[in-house]
Design an enzyme around this catalytic site. Structure first.
Site, PDB file in Angstrom:
ATOM      1  N   HIS A  12       0.847  -1.194   0.000  1.00 14.23           N
ATOM      2  CA  HIS A  12       0.000   0.000   0.000  1.00 14.23           C
ATOM      3  C   HIS A  12       0.883   1.244   0.000  1.00 14.23           C
ATOM      4  O   HIS A  12       1.258   1.744   1.063  1.00 14.23           O
ATOM      5  CB  HIS A  12      -0.900   0.004   1.230  1.00 14.23           C
ATOM      6  CG  HIS A  12      -1.762  -1.218   1.357  1.00 14.23           C
ATOM      7  ND1 HIS A  12      -3.103  -1.214   1.032  1.00 14.23           N
ATOM      8  CD2 HIS A  12      -1.475  -2.485   1.762  1.00 14.23           C
ATOM      9  CE1 HIS A  12      -3.601  -2.427   1.240  1.00 14.23           C
ATOM     10  NE2 HIS A  12      -2.643  -3.210   1.686  1.00 14.23           N
ATOM     11  N   ILE A  48     -10.489   7.855   0.198  1.00 11.39           N
ATOM     12  CA  ILE A  48     -10.307   6.752  -0.750  1.00 11.39           C
ATOM     13  C   ILE A  48     -10.224   5.426   0.010  1.00 11.39           C
ATOM     14  O   ILE A  48      -9.521   5.316   1.011  1.00 11.39           O
ATOM     15  CB  ILE A  48      -9.019   6.944  -1.583  1.00 11.39           C
ATOM     16  CG1 ILE A  48      -9.150   8.148  -2.517  1.00 11.39           C
ATOM     17  CG2 ILE A  48      -8.693   5.688  -2.383  1.00 11.39           C
ATOM     18  CD1 ILE A  48     -10.153   7.962  -3.646  1.00 11.39           C
ATOM     19  N   HIS A  57      -4.079   2.735  -3.558  1.00 17.74           N
ATOM     20  CA  HIS A  57      -4.294   2.282  -2.180  1.00 17.74           C
ATOM     21  C   HIS A  57      -3.619   0.943  -1.912  1.00 17.74           C
ATOM     22  O   HIS A  57      -2.863   0.824  -0.953  1.00 17.74           O
ATOM     23  CB  HIS A  57      -5.786   2.168  -1.887  1.00 17.74           C
ATOM     24  CG  HIS A  57      -6.076   1.618  -0.514  1.00 17.74           C
ATOM     25  ND1 HIS A  57      -5.999   2.388   0.610  1.00 17.74           N
ATOM     26  CD2 HIS A  57      -6.420   0.362  -0.087  1.00 17.74           C
ATOM     27  CE1 HIS A  57      -6.286   1.645   1.666  1.00 17.74           C
ATOM     28  NE2 HIS A  57      -6.546   0.416   1.266  1.00 17.74           N
ATOM     29  N   GLU A  81     -18.106  -5.254  23.990  1.00 20.21           N
ATOM     30  CA  GLU A  81     -17.195  -6.400  24.081  1.00 20.21           C
ATOM     31  C   GLU A  81     -16.014  -6.295  23.129  1.00 20.21           C
ATOM     32  O   GLU A  81     -14.887  -6.678  23.480  1.00 20.21           O
ATOM     33  CB  GLU A  81     -17.955  -7.710  23.804  1.00 20.21           C
ATOM     34  CG  GLU A  81     -18.919  -8.128  24.882  1.00 20.21           C
ATOM     35  CD  GLU A  81     -20.315  -7.577  24.682  1.00 20.21           C
ATOM     36  OE1 GLU A  81     -21.219  -7.983  25.439  1.00 20.21           O
ATOM     37  OE2 GLU A  81     -20.505  -6.754  23.754  1.00 20.21           O
ATOM     38  N   HIS A  98     -28.502 -17.323  24.073  1.00 19.69           N
ATOM     39  CA  HIS A  98     -27.532 -17.132  25.144  1.00 19.69           C
ATOM     40  C   HIS A  98     -26.808 -18.429  25.526  1.00 19.69           C
ATOM     41  O   HIS A  98     -25.992 -18.422  26.451  1.00 19.69           O
ATOM     42  CB  HIS A  98     -28.227 -16.557  26.386  1.00 19.69           C
ATOM     43  CG  HIS A  98     -28.465 -15.081  26.304  1.00 19.69           C
ATOM     44  ND1 HIS A  98     -29.133 -14.495  25.253  1.00 19.69           N
ATOM     45  CD2 HIS A  98     -28.101 -14.068  27.137  1.00 19.69           C
ATOM     46  CE1 HIS A  98     -29.192 -13.186  25.454  1.00 19.69           C
ATOM     47  NE2 HIS A  98     -28.566 -12.906  26.582  1.00 19.69           N
TER      48      HIS A  98
END
Length: 697
Positions: free
Chosen positions: A41, A216, A290, A440, A501
């Protein structure tokens, strides 16, 4: 090289030609390294070279000769794809290597040869910055948003350390700042929202994020998917927001950094408008700059624009190294030496606190840290392992002052409140109880940032929600950091809360993470031993998997001692003569089922063995002789019992064994009904053992 330097024109607002030369050196090293690797990059390092240069040269309190000086400012490259920006800085500033014993070596952290081998096997310049691989890299970045969240943890750790260790006459023993350079991608990731929110709430004025607003991403303009008003968002988070309209304007950058340093009541966001691949005539401001090399012809044209020798590769002109040494090198050494001189006086006046600081930096424990860990008597009723964990946590915390942590709004349920100490809150940074809120993901990354500063952090939540924090858990293992995760409500024992859960696949997922210790203790004494094993770990994170429901406390005069947990697995109950015909293997709440089934089978004259296997990773680390003594290869009649997906158990039960586990997502019902419905009963376990013995072998 002086004649070449004279042909190079300043392409920033730099008043000193050497500043412009150094900035362009950063840019061209990035371009050349990415091109040589044919991967990487280049555009962001080219755009942000002035931004990082101004920070490092004029503001960062950092000694390249001692990159582990405890009171150094931290620089986090959250946009880790721009790694060549950091590698160029580490090389040009002359940052030295440090070994695993925190000893500074004479060799460079990043040599020019390392840069030439960017993204190649065994190079110290991998595709994204890797903590512990390259000295000067403060944290592993790459997954976007992780770095900025890490920086919040670093800032929290600084505030806590300063609160405890700064004393009259020594108010600056701990006073470092944390800078994080981030991108549009960081701002889009949800974790950055969580982290920015808690940082603003805590008013962490030692924290500065520098946002590269280049508009970008890989797919094109950010307008495709991102039209947030970032400034307004951060002001709503209670941040100070500063804008720099041109990444090449060193005077504006200087003013922005000064504003941060003068802000004492909140974190600062500096929004810098930049042009990706600045100076590239055909690729500036395009997605093509990029994530791929510019191409040889584009590089020549860009170097021509910079006033650079067009065919020179990996060029560091005369005067550039010296310019870095004149500024960050000299300033950093002076600051570092002055700090260590002050530390001598501090040590003379506050020897106990100075000893703690030294132990923290070397991840060493206080003498007698485990002296108050309890031993539990046999109790058929027992207690939930989350409750006994809370008791052991407090016993350890009493003698380990830098054990700090909290929960994602679940401390009353996870039993992770440290008693006798306050909460860590804005303007009250001495407390050891952190309130992460229902965040979390950020919690996990904040723990990692805290761990890089060497305090010992823990975080907690329900096991089902470990999925929200899986990326930072993985990164902790990758970085060899030792945060502790306390995950409770570990099974279908959650009962009426139902499938949403009830964790099923979370245990196998965590166990699949290399370098992570996953420990599911079967009773109170295994819980105590689990903490005893985990606290001395210097380079491994650990996850405790704990129950909401009561677990019987086994009679250790009848069954094997819980100290066997240190080896990951051990023979808990055995056949007479130690020659079993069938082996029952369990973890957590299912071990007591195995014990009851064992008693039933023994009464029938069946030679059975019970193996408690609370930590697969520790067991697998034992030598073959020990593993075979626990699970003899010639005993193929085996039954594993665990209220989770049975994925992975074949390693221990073998091709002929059977695993009693979960194959659905559970149901909403009282616990007793669920255990019967899904086969977690003494009768089912004993019958499975009998069927194993009936199989032809």
């Amino acid at each position: 090289m002086s004649s070449e330097r004279n042909t190079m024109q300043p392409v920033t607002s730099a008043k000193d030609p050497l500043d412009a030369l150094a900035i362009n050196t950063i840019r061209t090293l990035a371009m050349d390294a990415v091109q040589a690797a044919n991967s990487g990059h280049p555009g962001t390092p080219m755009a942000l070279a002035p931004v990082a240069y101004c920070l490092w040269q004029d503001h960062l309190r950092y000694d390249p000769g001692d990159p582990v000086w405890p009171n150094r400012d931290r620089f986090v490259l959250s946009c880790g794809h721009a790694s060549m920006l950091l590698y160029s800085l580490l090389h040009l500033a002359g940052v030295k290597s440090v070994n695993e014993e925190y000893e500074v070596l004479g060799s460079p952290s990043v040599s020019l040869d390392d840069i030439k081998k960017f993204r190649q096997l065994h190079s110290k310049c991998p595709g994204h910055p890797e903590y512990r691989l390259t000295s000067g890299v403060e944290t592993t970045t790459g997954p976007l948003g992780q770095g900025v969240a890490n920086s919040v943890g670093m800032a929290i750790a600084e505030r806590w350390l300063a609160s405890r260790y700064n004393q009259p006459g020594f108010e600056d023993i701990i006073d470092f700042n944390v800078y994080a350079l981030c991108s549009d991608g960081d701002m889009m990731e949800g974790i950055s929202h969580e982290a920015a929110s808690i940082a603003g709430h805590l008013r962490l004025s030692n924290l500065c994020w520098i946002y590269d607003n280049n508009r970008i991403t890989i797919e094109g303009s950010t307008e495709l998917a991102f039209t947030d008003d970032v400034a307004e968002r951060f002001m709503a988070y209670h941040w100070n927001v500063v804008r720099v309209g041109d990444a090449n304007d060193l005077e504006l950058l200087e003013r922005a950094y000064r504003t941060f340093l003068e802000t004492t009541d909140r974190p600062t966001l500096i929004i810098v408008d930049s042009h990706i691949a600045w100076g590239a005539p055909n690729k500036q401001d395009t997605a093509g700059a990029h994530g791929e090399p510019l191409g040889e012809e584009e590089i020549r044209l860009t170097k021509k624009f910079y006033g650079w020798p067009e065919d020179a590769k990996f060029l560091v002109p005369d005067g550039v190294y010296e310019q870095f040494q004149k500024k960050i090198g000299r300033r950093g050494k002076e600051l570092r030496d002055a700090w260590f001189k002050k530390l001598e006086g501090y040590r003379a006046k506050f020897p106990a606190l100075a000893d703690e600081l030294s132990r923290i930096q070397h991840r060493e424990l206080p003498d007698g840290w485990d002296r108050d860990i309890p031993t539990y008597p046999a109790d058929p009723k027992g207690n939930a392992s989350r409750n006994t964990s809370g008791e052991v946590l407090n016993a350890v915390a009493k003698n380990l002052p830098w054990l700090i942590g909290g929960a994602a709004d679940l401390a009353p349920s996870t039993k992770t409140l440290i008693k006798g100490t306050a909460s860590f809150e804005a303007d009250s940074y001495g407390g050891r109880n952190l309130h992460f809120g229902i965040r979390e993901h950020a919690m996990g990354a904040i723990l990692n940032g805290m761990a890089t500063v060497k305090v010992r952090p823990f975080g907690s939540g329900f096991l089902i929600f470990s999925d929200y924090g899986k990326t930072p858990i993985r990164l902790a293992a990758l970085m060899e950091l030792p945060p502790i995760y306390v995950f409770t409500h570990d099974s279908i024992g959650v009962g009426e809360d139902g499938p949403t859960h009830q964790p099923i696949e979370q245990l196998p997922s965590l166990r699949a993470t290399p370098g992570l210790l996953v420990i599911r203790p079967c009773d109170a004494n295994e819980v105590a031993e689990a903490w005893r094993v985990v606290i001395p770990q210097k380079h491994k994170p650990a996850a405790f998997i704990l129950s909401r429901q009561n677990l019987p406390t086994l009679d250790r005069s009848k069954y094997a001692p819980a100290s066997g947990l240190a080896k990951g697995g051990y023979v808990l109950a055995d056949a007479e003569g130690g020659k079993p015909d069938v082996i029952l293997i369990g973890t957590g709440s299912e071990v007591s089922l195995c014990v009851e089934a064992y008693e039933t089978l023994t009464a029938e004259g069946i030679k059975a063995r019970v193996v408690s296997l609370p930590c697969w990773e520790l067991f697998d680390d034992q030598d073959a002789a020990y593993r075979d003594s626990v699970l003899p290869p010639d005993v193929t009649a085996r039954v594993s019992v665990e209220q989770a997906s049975s994925f992975g158990w074949s390693k221990y039960v073998g091709a002929d064994g059977v695993s009693i586990g979960m194959r659905t997502y559970g149901a909403s019902a009282p616990l007793k009904d669920l255990l019967k419905e899904f086969g977690f009963t003494v009768e089912k376990v004993a019958d499975a053992a009998r069927q194993q013995l009936r199989k032809p072998r």
